[in-house]
Enzyme design. Structure first.
Site, short mmCIF file in Angstrom:
data_model
loop_
_atom_site.label_atom_id
_atom_site.label_comp_id
_atom_site.label_asym_id
_atom_site.label_seq_id
_atom_site.Cartn_x
_atom_site.Cartn_y
_atom_site.Cartn_z
N ASN A 154 -12.97 -3.30 2.20
CA ASN A 154 -13.93 -1.94 2.68
C ASN A 154 -14.95 -2.04 1.30
OD1 ASN A 154 -12.76 -0.73 4.74
ND2 ASN A 154 -11.02 -0.08 3.67
N HIS A 193 -7.23 -6.14 1.99
CA HIS A 193 -5.79 -5.49 2.82
C HIS A 193 -5.27 -6.46 3.89
CE1 HIS A 193 -6.92 -1.07 2.11
NE2 HIS A 193 -8.04 -1.53 1.81
N ASP A 201 0.76 -1.24 0.01
CA ASP A 201 -0.08 0.00 0.03
C ASP A 201 0.85 1.09 0.06
OD1 ASP A 201 -3.38 0.33 0.89
OD2 ASP A 201 -1.87 2.39 1.03
N ILE A 202 0.59 2.08 -0.80
CA ILE A 202 1.36 3.33 -0.79
C ILE A 202 1.26 4.31 0.13
CG2 ILE A 202 -0.25 4.94 -2.05
CD1 ILE A 202 1.63 5.46 -4.07
N HIS A 214 -10.15 -5.43 -3.32
CA HIS A 214 -8.62 -5.66 -2.94
C HIS A 214 -8.80 -5.93 -1.50
CE1 HIS A 214 -9.99 -1.33 -2.53
NE2 HIS A 214 -8.98 -1.19 -1.51
#
Ligand code: AMP
Ligand code: ZN
Length: 119
Positions: A92, A107, A36-37, A105
């Site tokens: 989410n 996490h 994750d950025i 996605h």
């Protein structure tokens, strides 16, 4: 089963296609894992299906193999990231959950104790 094609304007489709940069953590035929950025934990990895799906609410019964592939890669990531103390898996969905990127996605968050309930 949803059979969407890669979306030219989808951020994560473009990452999967290698059109945008990412830091790969793991990969399989069905899924791709990258950092994750804007990490919310010492280890924060995103696992995405290679084919476009909007979110978990768009999953259909025929998507079971794809879901299995996401969780298999999550297990591999947890091991390679050394998350033996535990980790959190999050999908989410929608605005209330804070979903910002409309490509499914998972996490994987770990490397610190986490509170419950989440914020
Ligand atoms: P969500 O809020 O569940 O939609 O999560 C989207 C996640 O994507 C956030 O944690 C962002 O930090 C992350 N993100 C957005 N753009 C990128 C990118 N180019 N590379 C890696 N992670 C990204
Ligand atoms: Zn996409």
């Amino acid at each position: 089963m949803t059979t969407s094609q890669p979306l030219a304007d989808c951020l994560f489709c473009r990452i999967v296609a290698g059109e945008l940069p990412s830091e790969e953590v793991a990969s399989s035929d069905e899924a791709y894992a990258f950092r994750d950025i804007n990490p919310a934990a010492p280890s924060h990895v995103l696992i995405v299906p290679r084919r476009h799906l909007t979110d978990a609410a768009a999953l259909e019964p025929g998507d079971s193999e794809l879901l299995s592939a996401l969780f298999s890669l999550a297990q591999a990531v947890a091991t390679s990231e050394g998350l033996s103390g535990g980790y959190r898996l999050v999908f989410n969905v929608g605005e209330d959950a804070g979903n910002t990127v409309p490509h499914l996605h998972l996490h994987v968050l770990g490397g610190r104790p986490m509170a419950w309930p989440p914020g």
